[in-house]
Design a protein around this motif. Structure first.
Motif, PDB file in Angstrom:
ATOM      1  N   GLY A 175      -6.754 -14.593  -9.321  1.00 58.84           N
ATOM      2  CA  GLY A 175      -6.510 -13.173  -9.157  1.00 58.84           C
ATOM      3  C   GLY A 175      -7.611 -12.322  -9.749  1.00 58.84           C
ATOM      4  N   THR A 176      -7.737 -11.106  -9.240  1.00 56.57           N
ATOM      5  CA  THR A 176      -8.687 -10.139  -9.779  1.00 56.57           C
ATOM      6  C   THR A 176      -8.154  -8.736  -9.532  1.00 56.57           C
ATOM      7  N   ARG A 177      -8.635  -7.769 -10.313  1.00 55.68           N
ATOM      8  CA  ARG A 177      -8.155  -6.396 -10.203  1.00 55.68           C
ATOM      9  C   ARG A 177      -8.679  -5.716  -8.928  1.00 55.68           C
ATOM     10  N   HIS A 178      -7.808  -4.961  -8.296  1.00 53.03           N
ATOM     11  CA  HIS A 178      -8.207  -4.100  -7.181  1.00 53.03           C
ATOM     12  C   HIS A 178      -7.621  -2.720  -7.436  1.00 53.03           C
ATOM     13  N   GLN A 179      -8.420  -1.685  -7.226  1.00 54.30           N
ATOM     14  CA  GLN A 179      -8.006  -0.320  -7.515  1.00 54.30           C
ATOM     15  C   GLN A 179      -8.019   0.524  -6.244  1.00 54.30           C
ATOM     16  N   VAL A 180      -7.055   1.420  -6.155  1.00 55.03           N
ATOM     17  CA  VAL A 180      -6.935   2.305  -4.990  1.00 55.03           C
ATOM     18  C   VAL A 180      -6.630   3.716  -5.483  1.00 55.03           C
ATOM     19  N   VAL A 181      -7.228   4.696  -4.835  1.00 51.95           N
ATOM     20  CA  VAL A 181      -6.911   6.092  -5.129  1.00 51.95           C
ATOM     21  C   VAL A 181      -6.675   6.828  -3.817  1.00 51.95           C
ATOM     22  N   LEU A 231      -7.908   7.885   1.303  1.00 55.21           N
ATOM     23  CA  LEU A 231      -7.587   6.704   0.501  1.00 55.21           C
ATOM     24  C   LEU A 231      -8.836   5.847   0.418  1.00 55.21           C
ATOM     25  N   TRP A 232      -9.166   5.417  -0.788  1.00 51.27           N
ATOM     26  CA  TRP A 232     -10.261   4.451  -0.906  1.00 51.27           C
ATOM     27  C   TRP A 232      -9.984   3.443  -2.008  1.00 51.27           C
ATOM     28  N   GLY A 233     -10.466   2.224  -1.778  1.00 48.75           N
ATOM     29  CA  GLY A 233     -10.192   1.114  -2.678  1.00 48.75           C
ATOM     30  C   GLY A 233     -11.454   0.373  -3.043  1.00 48.75           C
ATOM     31  N   MET A 234     -11.400  -0.358  -4.165  1.00 51.86           N
ATOM     32  CA  MET A 234     -12.589  -1.074  -4.642  1.00 51.86           C
ATOM     33  C   MET A 234     -12.192  -2.113  -5.676  1.00 51.86           C
ATOM     34  N   SER A 235     -13.028  -3.146  -5.803  1.00 44.23           N
ATOM     35  CA  SER A 235     -12.926  -4.128  -6.879  1.00 44.23           C
ATOM     36  C   SER A 235     -14.299  -4.260  -7.526  1.00 44.23           C
ATOM     37  N   ASN A 236     -14.312  -4.513  -8.808  1.00 45.46           N
ATOM     38  CA  ASN A 236     -15.563  -4.664  -9.549  1.00 45.46           C
ATOM     39  C   ASN A 236     -16.018  -6.116  -9.465  1.00 45.46           C
ATOM     40  N   PRO A 237     -17.118  -6.405  -8.741  1.00 44.01           N
ATOM     41  CA  PRO A 237     -17.541  -7.801  -8.595  1.00 44.01           C
ATOM     42  C   PRO A 237     -18.022  -8.434  -9.895  1.00 44.01           C
TER      43      PRO A 237
END
Length: 299
Positions: A134-140, A173-179
């Motif tokens: 698992g890894t963090r995913h963020q959405v705003v 809406l936009w989402g991202m994960s920190n690689p």
């Protein structure tokens, strides 16, 4: 749209287009001026062009889950919430049921899923290590703006920064994960990384610079080392398959690949083959003891 900002991205896009077109998809290359014309909220003159597929889109996850729940209920499927899977029941090398905190369930076929917790599910089942984590995913979701209409905002994925965006409730809406973030379950919002990505969004979509945020959230999504799905038989630590036990992981692309992965595994369970995708290379056995895949990593 998948805009390109470097010559390397342009070359990768054309290779991707050739692959997609060879499979019958009507993808196309869009020149920089057309990218700007078709994306009126995009800052002009930023891209070197983009790949585009008119058939792509997006769905609303809560509505999608509700639709699945309604379909399950109408089909007579029992959904046991707040129930822990604790292991498989087997007879010889064949599945005969599952153990749960609510009692045993006898059956002749089991599909192991679990998203970010799939490795733990596999361990409980007595499987060899399943290389999924698992890894963090963020959405705003931003506040509304008159320029952010559906006509003005196609779905866009900036591969360079790993940001995707689409319209939502009059805003964006936009989402991202920190690689660069260490893997692990995480539900806290990373304000520092969001600030970096907000600057990138303001550069690409200037209207977002002064918009407030209506909603923010973070969740743990699954991923595999090669960012490809796992579809195939469950293997024991000695490499032997367990008849009737299967593994399914969408590799972090659940809303995109989930239906295809599910259908592929259902086909394998029922008939032993599937025409959705060539599942033979996608099994657990493609990873070595260190999680290295024999497949090329999905970019």
């Amino acid at each position: 749209y998948m805009p390109c900002f470097t010559d390397d991205e342009v070359a990768s896009a054309h290779a991707r287009l050739a692959m997609q077109q060879s499979l019958g998809l009507a993808t196309e290359w869009v020149d920089p001026d057309d990218v700007d014309r078709r994306n009126p909220i995009l800052a002009p003159g930023k891209t070197l062009g983009a790949s585009y597929f008119a058939g792509d889109g997006y769905i609303d996850p809560p509505r999608n889950v509700a639709a699945y729940a309604a379909a399950l209920a109408s089909s007579g499927v029992q959904v046991w919430e707040r129930t822990t899977f604790t292991g498989l029941l087997t007879g010889g090398d064949r599945v005969t049921g599952v153990r749960t905190s609510r009692g045993d369930v006898m059956c002749g076929a089991v599909v192991l899923t679990g998203g970010p917790t799939l490795a733990a599910v596999g361990a409980a089942a007595g499987a060899a290590r399943i290389w999924s984590a698992g890894t963090r995913h963020q959405v705003v979701v931003t506040g509304p703006h008159p320029d952010l209409t559906h006509a003005n905002v196609p779905m866009v994925f900036d591969v360079m920064s790993g940001i995707y965006w689409r319209p939502e409730d009059g805003g964006l809406l936009w989402g991202m994960s920190n690689p660069d973030e260490q893997p692990g379950e995480a539900t806290g919002f990373d304000d520092a990384y969001f600030a970096l990505m907000r600057a990138r969004m303001a550069e690409l979509v200037p209207v977002t610079a002064d918009l407030g945020l209506r909603r923010t959230w973070a969740a743990t999504i699954d991923y595999t080392p090669d960012h490809l799905p796992i579809i195939g038989a469950m293997l024991r630590p000695d490499g032997a398959p367990v008849d009737g036990a299967w593994v399914a992981a969408a590799g972090g692309h659940g809303m995109m690949w989930g239906p295809g992965v599910s259908r592929s595994v259902a086909d394998l369970v029922l008939t032993g083959e599937t025409d959705v995708v060539d599942a033979a290379p996608l099994g657990m056995d493609r990873f070595d003891d260190h999680g290295r895949s024999n497949l090329e990593t999905d970019p």
